[in-house]
Enzyme design. Structure first.
Site, mmCIF file in Angstrom:
data_model
loop_
_atom_site.group_PDB
_atom_site.id
_atom_site.type_symbol
_atom_site.label_atom_id
_atom_site.label_comp_id
_atom_site.label_asym_id
_atom_site.label_seq_id
_atom_site.Cartn_x
_atom_site.Cartn_y
_atom_site.Cartn_z
ATOM 1 N N GLY A 241 40.828 40.068 34.043
ATOM 2 C CA GLY A 241 41.027 39.522 32.708
ATOM 3 C C GLY A 241 39.726 39.554 31.939
ATOM 4 O O GLY A 241 38.882 40.420 32.152
ATOM 5 N N CYS A 242 39.544 38.608 31.071
ATOM 6 C CA CYS A 242 38.349 38.517 30.239
ATOM 7 C C CYS A 242 37.092 38.494 31.105
ATOM 8 O O CYS A 242 36.976 37.672 32.017
ATOM 9 C CB CYS A 242 38.424 37.247 29.393
ATOM 10 S SG CYS A 242 36.919 36.848 28.517
#
Length: 179
Positions: free
Chosen positions: A11-12
């Site tokens: 993810g981020c």
């Protein structure tokens, strides 16, 4: 000291970087882009979802202190490996869950870690194992982002801080601060 490298996309990269910066034995964490077709991507192009890259972190670690399997265990506990091309409100292939092994041994360990993690989740694991490919370091303002901006950035306060708190609670013996 046995220095090795691991590359993970969960993810981020602000979230993932913040966690691994706290891990005992991890000597460097770099945010960047991997797994795409475009040469020299930048944040804007990766966020468009058109380059094929994932936001990822490249870890340098001392394998005499922490093993690759331990890094993967942390990886599967600090993000949701059952969400396809997303983490929470971050949606797109750039937020996919992926492991980019640096060796055949890392690939075998990643396959085993995915199999073991499956028993801890109700939904199927969608984490992919992808070829290492070209690594592109993210822009300087993304490096150590949470450390610099976390207390001022609403996204960091709402998303990164809870992940970091969960990690610190569950992995106290692995924290640099407790060494």
């Amino acid at each position: 000291m046995a220095i090795e490298t691991a590359t993970l996309a969960g993810g981020c990269f602000w979230c993932t970087e913040a966690v691994y910066n706290d891990v005992l034995g991890v000597t460097n964490v770099e945010s960047g882009y991997i797994g795409g077709e475009t040469s020299n991507p930048d944040y804007r192009s990766v966020c468009s979802g058109n380059t094929g890259h994932a936001e990822a972190v490249r870890l340098t670690y001392d394998s005499d202190v922490i093993g690759y399997t331990d890094l993967l265990d942390i990886f599967f506990h600090v993000h949701d490996p059952t969400q396809l091309n997303r983490q929470g409100n971050d949606v797109g292939t750039q937020y996919r869950s992926a492991i980019f092994p640096h060796s055949d041994e890392q690939k075998a360990l990643a396959e085993k870690a995915i199999e073991e993690a499956a028993s801890e989740w109700d939904d199927p694991i969608v984490t992919t194992i992808e070829p290492l490919g070209e690594w592109y370091k993210a822009e300087d303002y993304h490096q150590d982002y949470f450390e610099r901006e976390g207390s001022r950035n609403p996204y960091c306060m709402a998303v990164v801080a809870p992940k970091l708190q969960k990690f610190r609670k569950s992995y106290q013996a692995r924290l640099k601060a407790n060494a």
